[in-house]
Design an enzyme around this catalytic site. Structure first.
Site, short mmCIF file in Angstrom:
data_model
loop_
_atom_site.label_atom_id
_atom_site.label_comp_id
_atom_site.label_asym_id
_atom_site.label_seq_id
_atom_site.Cartn_x
_atom_site.Cartn_y
_atom_site.Cartn_z
N ASP A 65 67.72 -11.79 49.10
CA ASP A 65 66.39 -11.90 48.51
C ASP A 65 65.58 -10.64 48.78
O ASP A 65 64.88 -10.12 47.90
CB ASP A 65 65.68 -13.13 49.08
CG ASP A 65 64.27 -13.28 48.57
OD1 ASP A 65 64.08 -13.38 47.34
OD2 ASP A 65 63.33 -13.28 49.40
N GLU A 82 71.70 -14.49 45.21
CA GLU A 82 71.09 -13.66 46.26
C GLU A 82 72.10 -13.38 47.38
O GLU A 82 72.12 -12.27 47.92
CB GLU A 82 69.85 -14.37 46.81
CG GLU A 82 68.71 -14.44 45.82
CD GLU A 82 67.55 -15.29 46.30
OE1 GLU A 82 66.45 -15.19 45.72
OE2 GLU A 82 67.73 -16.07 47.26
#
EC number: 3.1.26.3
Length: 228
Positions: free
Chosen positions: A49, A121
């Site tokens: 992320d 992610e």
């Protein structure tokens, strides 16, 4: 570690050959199938992320050197939100190689937005740990290229745009009401209504409450624009 045929094909789709294939396996392992000897992808998701955020912020700054922070922020949010990650995951057929426990598999986990977004992610982090920032950056820019090129000058999400519009008119913020929830647990269908103080209203249906709220806001914005 030798990767399966499906995993090798997935490497081709993302454009990265892993020197440490165990990182890819971990990135694609959901918590529902983890064990003391099999790590899940949650820690990689956390890292991925942040890597995605840095790459996207840099790309958007370079793409439009005259944009203000107020213009860049909603574009950034559109690029890194979970829905965008899940959309990219679907395009590269990530769900086909996602390692899930039986319960998640039976409930349609390979299609779930949250699981796909989180795994995307985690894959970003796996590439970063395997080959460094430039490799992760290259993959992200390749997979997100069309989104970066097509991001709207004003990329605020519909709910934000609707709220700003009605507040500028001196009204209270819109209210979102869950009209109904139907379908099985693994594939729910939400009907959401958005209402304003002056009686204006619109409804929308989607597979998640957030998506239904956004769609309802879009529908109401369209109605309001037609009245102007």
């Amino acid at each position: 570690m030798k990767l399966s045929k499906e995993m090798r094909a997935f490497q081709e789709r993302i454009g990265h050959q892993f020197a440490r294939p165990e990182l890819l396996v971990r990135a694609l392992t959901h918590a529902s199938i983890s064990s003391p000897t099999r790590s899940d992808n949650q820690r990689l998701e956390f890292l991925g992320d942040r890597v995605l955020g840095l790459v996207m912020a840099t790309a958007l700054l370079e793409d439009d050197k005259s944009a203000s922070e107020g213009q860049l922020a909603p574009r950034f949010n559109a690029m890194v939100r979970k829905e965008a990650c899940a959309d990219v995951a679907r395009e590269i057929e990530l769900g086909e190689v996602l390692k899930l426990g039986r319960s998640e598999m039976m409930s349609g986990g390979r299609r779930k937005l949250a699981l796909l977004g989180d795994a995307m992610e985690a894959v970003i982090a796996a590439v970063y740990k395997d080959a460094g920032f430039e490799a992760a950056q290259a993959m992200i820019l390749r997979l997100w290229a069309s989104r970066i090129n097509d991001v709207e000058a004003d990329a605020r999400d519909p709910k934000t745009s609707l709220q700003e519009l009605v507040q500028a008119k001196g009204q209270k913020p819109p209210s979102y009401v869950l009209v109904s929830r139907t379908g099985p647990d693994h594939q729910p269908v939400f009907t959401i209504s958005v209402r304003l103080d002056d009686g204006a209203e619109a409804q929308a249906i989607a597979g998640s409450k957030r998506q239904a709220e956004q769609a309802a806001a879009t529908a109401l914005l369209s109605k309001l624009e037609q009245k102007q």
